[in-house]
Write an enzyme that holds these catalytic residues in place. Sequence first.
Site, PDB file in Angstrom:
ATOM      1  N   HIS A  63       0.837  -1.198   0.000  1.00 56.10           N
ATOM      2  CA  HIS A  63       0.000   0.000   0.000  1.00 56.10           C
ATOM      3  C   HIS A  63       0.876   1.254   0.000  1.00 56.10           C
ATOM      4  O   HIS A  63       0.607   2.218  -0.727  1.00 56.10           O
ATOM      5  CB  HIS A  63      -0.924  -0.023   1.215  1.00 56.10           C
ATOM      6  CG  HIS A  63      -2.007   0.994   1.154  1.00 56.10           C
ATOM      7  ND1 HIS A  63      -2.543   1.571   2.263  1.00 56.10           N
ATOM      8  CD2 HIS A  63      -2.659   1.554   0.108  1.00 56.10           C
ATOM      9  CE1 HIS A  63      -3.470   2.443   1.925  1.00 56.10           C
ATOM     10  NE2 HIS A  63      -3.561   2.449   0.608  1.00 56.10           N
ATOM     11  N   GLU A  66       2.310   1.737  -3.482  1.00 54.85           N
ATOM     12  CA  GLU A  66       1.280   2.266  -4.384  1.00 54.85           C
ATOM     13  C   GLU A  66       1.156   3.779  -4.222  1.00 54.85           C
ATOM     14  O   GLU A  66       1.114   4.523  -5.201  1.00 54.85           O
ATOM     15  CB  GLU A  66      -0.061   1.594  -4.088  1.00 54.85           C
ATOM     16  CG  GLU A  66      -1.216   2.175  -4.854  1.00 54.85           C
ATOM     17  CD  GLU A  66      -2.570   1.750  -4.317  1.00 54.85           C
ATOM     18  OE1 GLU A  66      -3.576   2.181  -4.902  1.00 54.85           O
ATOM     19  OE2 GLU A  66      -2.625   1.013  -3.313  1.00 54.85           O
ATOM     20  N   HIS A  67       1.110   4.243  -2.975  1.00 56.16           N
ATOM     21  CA  HIS A  67       0.970   5.685  -2.735  1.00 56.16           C
ATOM     22  C   HIS A  67       2.193   6.463  -3.203  1.00 56.16           C
ATOM     23  O   HIS A  67       2.070   7.605  -3.663  1.00 56.16           O
ATOM     24  CB  HIS A  67       0.696   5.958  -1.256  1.00 56.16           C
ATOM     25  CG  HIS A  67      -0.735   5.756  -0.898  1.00 56.16           C
ATOM     26  ND1 HIS A  67      -1.670   6.762  -1.003  1.00 56.16           N
ATOM     27  CD2 HIS A  67      -1.388   4.659  -0.480  1.00 56.16           C
ATOM     28  CE1 HIS A  67      -2.850   6.282  -0.651  1.00 56.16           C
ATOM     29  NE2 HIS A  67      -2.707   5.012  -0.327  1.00 56.16           N
TER      30      HIS A  67
END
Length: 87
Positions: A63, A66-67
Amino acid sequence: MGHEGVVAPVKPTTDSYTYMAFTLPNGLQVLLVHDPDTDKGAASMDVGAGSLLDPPEFLGLAHFTEHMLFYSSEKYPVEDEYSKFIS
């Protein structure tokens, strides 16, 4: 590159895009999509990984990564500039 192993994916009759699918010598599977009505090109990659493959000592790594794609960088110094460019 020849057309050995090239596959034409099944698509709806209302889909005006053209497609070409093939596998590179290194095993990477490729799907090319041509939209004659656009003025941009893009590339995308699915690495087959995600939160279920995060190491126990780094939960949330997928996550976080991804950011990081949407924060500023040297080439795109304004936050979210890359996302705006590709949309």
